[in-house]
Design an enzyme around this catalytic site. Sequence first.
Site, PDB file in Angstrom:
ATOM      1  N   LYS A  49       1.147  -1.006   0.112  1.00 18.56           N
ATOM      2  CA  LYS A  49      -0.636   0.760   0.102  1.00 18.56           C
ATOM      3  C   LYS A  49       1.202   1.815  -0.147  1.00 18.56           C
ATOM      4  CE  LYS A  49      -4.173  -1.248   0.199  1.00 18.56           C
ATOM      5  NZ  LYS A  49      -5.110  -1.036  -0.956  1.00 18.56           N
TER       6      LYS A  49
HETATM    7  C1  PLP Z   1      -2.251  -7.290   3.822  1.00 15.82           C
HETATM    8  C2  PLP Z   1      -2.978  -6.808   2.076  1.00 15.82           C
HETATM    9  N1  PLP Z   1      -2.824  -7.753   0.911  1.00 15.82           N
HETATM   10  C3  PLP Z   1      -2.972  -7.791  -0.135  1.00 15.82           C
HETATM   11  C4  PLP Z   1      -3.858  -5.820  -0.368  1.00 15.82           C
HETATM   12  C5  PLP Z   1      -4.544  -5.572  -1.361  1.00 15.82           C
HETATM   13  O1  PLP Z   1      -4.403  -4.718  -2.302  1.00 15.82           O
HETATM   14  P1  PLP Z   1      -4.989  -3.840  -3.382  1.00 15.82           P
HETATM   15  O2  PLP Z   1      -5.957  -2.929  -1.955  1.00 15.82           O
HETATM   16  O3  PLP Z   1      -4.668  -3.593  -4.046  1.00 15.82           O
HETATM   17  O4  PLP Z   1      -6.098  -5.113  -4.586  1.00 15.82           O
HETATM   18  C6  PLP Z   1      -4.241  -5.519   1.181  1.00 15.82           C
HETATM   19  C7  PLP Z   1      -5.031  -4.265   1.225  1.00 15.82           C
HETATM   20  O5  PLP Z   1      -5.342  -3.545   1.913  1.00 15.82           O
HETATM   21  C8  PLP Z   1      -3.742  -5.435   2.037  1.00 15.82           C
HETATM   22  O6  PLP Z   1      -3.872  -5.104   2.941  1.00 15.82           O
END
Ligand code: PLP
Length: 463
Positions: free
Chosen positions: A49
């Site tokens: 993020k």
């Molecule tokens: C631990 C974790 N993995 C994956 C993601 C997913 O990413 P995206 O929001 O780009 O789909 C997030 C999003 O908050 C996250 O906190």
Amino acid sequence: MSQRHRAPYDDVLQMVGWTPLVRLNRVTDGARTPVYGKCEFMNPGGSVKDRIGLAMIEAAEAEGTLKPGGTVVEGTSGNTGLALAMAAAIKGYRCIFTMPDKMSSEKVKLLRAFGAEVIITPTAVPPDHPENYVMKAKAIAKATPGAVLANQFYNPANPAAHEASTGPELWEQSQGRITHFFAGAGTGGTITGTGRYLKSRNPDVKVCGVDPEGSMIGPFFNTGEEVEGHPYKVEGLGNDKIPGTLDLDIVDEYVTVSDGDSFRMARRLTREEGLFVGGSAGLIVEAAVRKARELDDPEAFVVAVLCDWGEHYLTKVFDDDWMRENGFLTRARRRTVTDLLEARSPHAPALLTAEPSTPVQMALSTMTSHGVSQLPVVRDGACVGAVRESGLMRAVLEDPGLLERPVESVMEGPYPVVGSGTDAEEVTRLLRTNAAVLVGDAGSLRGIVTRYDAVGALTRSRG
Ligand SMILES: Cc1ncc(COP(=O)(O)O)c(C=O)c1O
């Protein structure tokens, strides 16, 4: 040697991105297809993020909605909040975050450590409920003068950040050889932006989405139906509706993985690859490894996003009690002698025995023809002695007349007999002083475990 970090940075935000790509060697369990992890947990804020935190703040500044002394508000599972708080710390903005109560306490403390205000909301409320963390953030942003909602689930700056950074990095790090890109979707920014860039370089790259069981995204992709989801424990991925920043047209396939498999893989990544990551990384790698086995192609190049740092989950994924309480970790079943019997090579003969009266010559030919090196001597179902090939050979060489004599005349002491529920460790201990151990219940002998079998099982269990 990486070119990175050779020159000083002006501030922490310049350290975001260009995260390493590392080969996974053990969790692939021998699959010939190479699988790599994109180490997003190595961003300064510890997650994928970080790329969108700064991007969304700079977009709001460019739009003129965020002015000096302003406030950034967002509904977050923690990582976006941290990324925003890090950028806000550098740029002097106040932060207010709403967070579902299923998120780990570590994440709450972390945001407060960056000076952010954190408001906890209930997880199990419908998406349009005023107490839902996204709805709550919207209301706070509206009610707070000079505040902007980062709005990661609909903010085009989110996928754009990945199209501008994550995609190009993977293309360069794989020298254009990437064939499969595995990611999950919370907002969908990572999979959409990165997928868009990779497909612009090679339309044959497969963009593979991975969803937690209980989220509606995967089922919607595969059936077109909006199924009723159910709560799940993996954090950061999945959703109860399709976010605006998720472009499913970019995605080629979508699979679903359970909480248990995700958390167990996250623990394996930590213990076998030394990559300390969270449950969402475990979920994505679990799917990537399944695909790698299916492809069985050394020329393929599979990449999985390792989204965040495992420290956020020490009281959960990496806590054995929590894992057991939630049914994700069964207490390692005590291995018994029955496991050792079952682990014997399928070609090993069942229980071969001699009788006290069996001539030595016959005992030797039995051992030779079955490829065994010892025989228990049994009378009325009880072990009364034992003979070993090496010992018999030595004795016969000294006195060839022994060949016609009964084994009871030269046998050694009997082997210990244990019940089928006996601990494997107890049997290993007995094998230190005995060449074999017999397995019997209710007076009938049904198997034998030799040192050879135990060492074989030991080496197999060490992989
Ligand atoms: C631990 C974790 N993995 C994956 C993601 C997913 O990413 P995206 O929001 O780009 O789909 C997030 C999003 O908050 C996250 O906190």
